[in-house]
Design a protein around this motif. Structure first.
Motif, PDB file in Angstrom:
ATOM      1  N   ASP A   1      56.456  39.000  47.570  1.00 53.62           N
ATOM      2  CA  ASP A   1      57.290  39.920  47.097  1.00 53.62           C
ATOM      3  C   ASP A   1      56.466  39.974  45.892  1.00 53.62           C
ATOM      4  N   ALA A   2      54.923  39.551  45.568  1.00 59.07           N
ATOM      5  CA  ALA A   2      54.365  40.256  43.759  1.00 59.07           C
ATOM      6  C   ALA A   2      54.208  41.755  43.272  1.00 59.07           C
ATOM      7  N   ASP A   3      54.161  42.627  45.032  1.00 56.66           N
ATOM      8  CA  ASP A   3      53.726  44.169  44.406  1.00 56.66           C
ATOM      9  C   ASP A   3      52.319  43.739  44.471  1.00 56.66           C
ATOM     10  N   GLY A   4      51.602  42.917  45.143  1.00 54.09           N
ATOM     11  CA  GLY A   4      50.336  42.756  45.164  1.00 54.09           C
ATOM     12  C   GLY A   4      49.530  42.418  43.600  1.00 54.09           C
ATOM     13  N   ALA A   5      50.315  41.325  43.286  1.00 53.99           N
ATOM     14  CA  ALA A   5      49.918  41.388  41.256  1.00 53.99           C
ATOM     15  C   ALA A   5      50.071  38.913  41.908  1.00 53.99           C
ATOM     16  N   GLY A   6      50.256  38.958  42.704  1.00 51.80           N
ATOM     17  CA  GLY A   6      49.973  37.587  43.328  1.00 51.80           C
ATOM     18  C   GLY A   6      48.676  36.848  43.332  1.00 51.80           C
ATOM     19  N   TYR A   7      48.408  35.569  43.082  1.00 51.34           N
ATOM     20  CA  TYR A   7      47.285  35.350  43.656  1.00 51.34           C
ATOM     21  C   TYR A   7      46.384  35.836  44.344  1.00 51.34           C
ATOM     22  N   LEU A   8      46.970  35.738  46.028  1.00 51.85           N
ATOM     23  CA  LEU A   8      46.395  35.866  47.377  1.00 51.85           C
ATOM     24  C   LEU A   8      45.919  36.969  47.292  1.00 51.85           C
ATOM     25  N   SER A   9      46.786  38.078  46.808  1.00 53.32           N
ATOM     26  CA  SER A   9      46.473  39.934  46.506  1.00 53.32           C
ATOM     27  C   SER A   9      45.764  40.286  45.830  1.00 53.32           C
ATOM     28  N   ARG A  10      45.563  39.128  44.888  1.00 51.39           N
ATOM     29  CA  ARG A  10      43.979  39.649  44.181  1.00 51.39           C
ATOM     30  C   ARG A  10      42.691  39.210  44.652  1.00 51.39           C
ATOM     31  N   LEU A  11      43.407  37.583  44.849  1.00 51.02           N
ATOM     32  CA  LEU A  11      41.646  37.278  45.776  1.00 51.02           C
ATOM     33  C   LEU A  11      41.143  38.117  46.771  1.00 51.02           C
ATOM     34  N   ALA A  12      42.575  38.894  47.510  1.00 47.08           N
ATOM     35  CA  ALA A  12      41.888  39.706  48.883  1.00 47.08           C
ATOM     36  C   ALA A  12      41.098  41.156  47.552  1.00 47.08           C
ATOM     37  N   ASP A  13      41.739  41.160  47.172  1.00 48.10           N
ATOM     38  CA  ASP A  13      41.750  42.464  46.288  1.00 48.10           C
ATOM     39  C   ASP A  13      40.195  42.847  45.952  1.00 48.10           C
ATOM     40  N   GLU A  14      39.640  41.358  45.154  1.00 51.70           N
ATOM     41  CA  GLU A  14      38.116  41.109  44.681  1.00 51.70           C
ATOM     42  C   GLU A  14      37.050  40.910  45.439  1.00 51.70           C
ATOM     43  N   MET A  15      37.361  40.541  47.166  1.00 44.93           N
ATOM     44  CA  MET A  15      36.733  40.197  48.480  1.00 44.93           C
ATOM     45  C   MET A  15      36.129  41.456  49.148  1.00 44.93           C
ATOM     46  N   GLU A  16      37.519  42.563  49.061  1.00 47.99           N
ATOM     47  CA  GLU A  16      37.369  43.732  49.347  1.00 47.99           C
ATOM     48  C   GLU A  16      36.346  44.068  48.948  1.00 47.99           C
TER      49      GLU A  16
END
Length: 111
Positions: free
Chosen positions: A23-38
């Motif tokens: 529910d964080a619109d891509g601003a949560g910890y896991l979303s940021r981690l996934a962005d970095e991993m990609e």
């Protein structure tokens, strides 16, 4: 909460797809981690392509080297396809605006 679960760039248990509902619109910890991993996966794929070009120019490259290269290229392609699927699944659908979420009907709560 986001409309679609996000396909993460790493597999879950037994190699099955792993999803994030946020529910964080891509601003949560896991979303940021996934962005970095990609970003890391795509950079590794780019570097692997450069290595492949050099190795394929070498007429003396051993079959074992080419086999190893083929396996790494397959892995990089799988990563890139998973990233494309994940990003495609997060695109707004017809009639949706990125900032508005699902399309609005224009009716009030009592209608």
């Amino acid at each position: 909460m986001s409309a679609q679960p996000r396909l993460l760039p790493w597999p879950g248990p037994a190699g099955k797809p792993c999803y994030l509902v946020s529910d964080a619109d891509g601003a949560g910890y896991l979303s940021r981690l996934a962005d970095e991993m990609e970003a890391v996966q795509l950079q590794m794929g780019t570097e692997l392509i450069g290595h492949a070009r050099l190795l394929l120019r070498d007429r003396k490259a051993a079959a074992q080297e080419l086999c190893y290269l083929s396996n790494r290229l397959i892995e990089a392609l799988q990563d890139a396809l998973r990233i494309a699927e994940s990003r495609g699944g997060r695109l707004p659908g017809p009639g949706e605006c990125e900032s508005d979420g699902p399309a609005q009907t224009g009716k009030g709560p009592s209608e």
